[in-house]
Design an enzyme around this catalytic site. Structure first.
Site, short mmCIF file in Angstrom:
data_model
loop_
_atom_site.label_atom_id
_atom_site.label_comp_id
_atom_site.label_asym_id
_atom_site.label_seq_id
_atom_site.Cartn_x
_atom_site.Cartn_y
_atom_site.Cartn_z
N ASP A 198 9.41 2.34 1.35
CA ASP A 198 8.27 3.11 1.84
C ASP A 198 8.16 2.83 3.34
O ASP A 198 7.70 1.77 3.75
CB ASP A 198 7.01 2.69 1.10
CG ASP A 198 5.73 3.34 1.63
OD1 ASP A 198 5.76 3.92 2.73
OD2 ASP A 198 4.69 3.24 0.94
N LYS A 200 3.15 10.31 8.15
CA LYS A 200 2.41 9.91 9.35
C LYS A 200 2.97 10.52 10.62
O LYS A 200 2.70 11.67 10.93
CB LYS A 200 2.33 8.39 9.42
CG LYS A 200 1.32 7.78 8.42
CD LYS A 200 1.05 6.33 8.70
CE LYS A 200 0.03 5.73 7.73
NZ LYS A 200 -1.34 6.20 7.97
N PHE A 216 0.87 -1.18 0.00
CA PHE A 216 0.00 0.00 0.00
C PHE A 216 0.90 1.22 0.00
O PHE A 216 1.68 1.43 0.93
CB PHE A 216 -0.93 0.03 1.22
CG PHE A 216 -1.82 1.24 1.23
CD1 PHE A 216 -3.02 1.24 0.53
CD2 PHE A 216 -1.47 2.39 1.94
CE1 PHE A 216 -3.84 2.36 0.53
CE2 PHE A 216 -2.29 3.50 1.94
CZ PHE A 216 -3.48 3.49 1.23
#
Length: 394
Positions: A210, A239, A123
């Site tokens: 990532d 985040k 993702f």
């Protein structure tokens, strides 16, 4: 727009590892806003930094020097063993920057149609290039045509990657999450990651990690790769970098660090003074408060507490964990547990249909960790004792 299905609660304030609703009821936060508030809610260092910055300067265009951005960039690249950084507003934007960088690197190397190898189950975000790189057909459905330029391989399948290296001369990068989050917390095999790094080096491909979800102390080191002896060419994060203030980053080293030139990429808000004030406070807190060192022992404590309290041990298929990225895979779909856990006063997530995902903050105390594990076990046991009609838990 109807893009969310919110649960029946609204929080008014938070403190440490707890959130409170309008009636004053407390909830133990086992999710951290999906790996965002690693320092918990109302962290004094972050609060002071953004309050002070808000009284001075919220925003300044990147057509001017931003001293705070440069200082935070220096700290972050040093912490990551990288050379340069591009600041954005989110993880998806950071990954878009990495994809653009990889394609430009390919064109500069004479490759007309650069290809990036990505993994099934990955993702990388919901913007179009990041969505195209994502290995989840469900969230891609309805948004075609997706962008071309991506080759897919199963996770931990070295043979598939070696096959690409032998059959194609247009590959420029491999992009992966070293710990897949959305697919149910899957740390990739160390042997596989080491082999991927070797293949990339041999073929002149960029290795892109990532770490939007796994970075910023969540797995026990600032970035996960720092505990496995592999340094990628490019790493993305977001985040928890701002602990709730939107900021993302794409960092690079060696040849990749000098691929972009003025005009190649940009952002209106990326790296503005307010966001960098928050990121600077996060970096300082992680460097001085021994928080990331808590990730692994606290994660083990939560898992052990859950296991010790759970009566229906047979319902669990697998436990997967990297620090405070925790996945408990059950043998049946279990989305109902999110609402049942909320009723019990804990916040959790279910992803990939049957995996309970826990992403608690680094500031959670041992007592709160035990409470989270034991309460979750009780919720699972009650659900299994009274399953929805037709639910198969075998």
């Amino acid at each position: 727009m109807s893009t969310y299905s919110p649960l029946p609660v609204s929080f008014t304030h938070g403190r440490g590892a707890e959130l409170f609703d309008a009636q004053g009821r407390g909830f133990l936060d086992g999710l951290s806003g999906i790996a965002v508030t690693n320092l918990g809610h109302g962290h004094p260092r972050v609060t002071a930094a953004i309050t002070e910055q808000a009284t001075a300067l919220l925003h300044c265009s990147n057509v001017y020097h931003i001293d705070l951005q440069e200082r935070v960039g220096e700290t972050l690249t040093r912490r990551a063993a990288m050379e340069t950084v591009f600041f954005s507003n989110s993880g998806a934007e950071a990954n878009e920057a990495a994809i653009k960088l990889a394609r430009l690197h390919g064109h500069q190397s004479g490759i007309e149609s650069p290809q990036v190898v990505v993994l099934e189950g990955a993702f990388h975000g919901r913007t179009l290039a990041a969505l195209s790189a994502t290995g989840n057909r469900k969230i891609q459905t309805g948004f075609g045509p997706l962008l071309s330029g991506f080759l897919r391989a199963p996770r931990n399948d070295l043979e598939a990657l070696e096959g690409f290296s032998q059959s194609r001369d247009d590959i420029v990068a491999v992009m992966l999450e070293p710990v897949q989050g959305e697919s149910g917390i899957h740390p990739l095999d160390l042997d596989y990651l080491q082999a991927v790094a070797g293949i990339c080096q041999k073929n002149g491909w960029l290795l892109i990690f990532d770490e939007v979800q796994s970075g910023n102390g969540r797995t026990g080191s600032y970035f996960y790769y720092q505990q496995i002896g592999i340094t990628p060419d490019v790493v993305t994060t977001a985040k928890a970098l701002g602990n709730g203030v939107p900021i993302g980053a794409c960092l690079a080293r060696a040849e990749a660090a000098h691929t972009f030139a003025p005009g190649h990429h940009g952002s209106t808000y990326g790296g503005n003074p307010l966001a960098c004030a928050a990121a600077g406070a996060v970096l300082e807190a992680l460097a001085t408060e021994q928080l990331q060192e808590r990730a692994d022992p606290l994660g083990q404590l939560i898992q052990d507490s859950f296991v010790a309290a759970l009566q229906h041990q047979e319902a669990v298929s697998e436990y997967r964990r990297a620090g405070l990225m925790m996945g408990i895979e059950l043998k049946s779909d279990c989305a109902e547990l999110v609402r049942l856990a909320l009723d019990a006063g804990i916040l959790i997530n279910v992803t990939a249909a049957r995996t309970i995902r826990l992403l608690p903050p680094l500031v959670m105390s041992d007592a709160q960790g035990r409470q989270l594990g034991e309460t979750l076990a009780a919720v699972v046991d009650r659900w299994l004792d009274h399953p929805p009609l037709g639910d198969d838990i075998a």
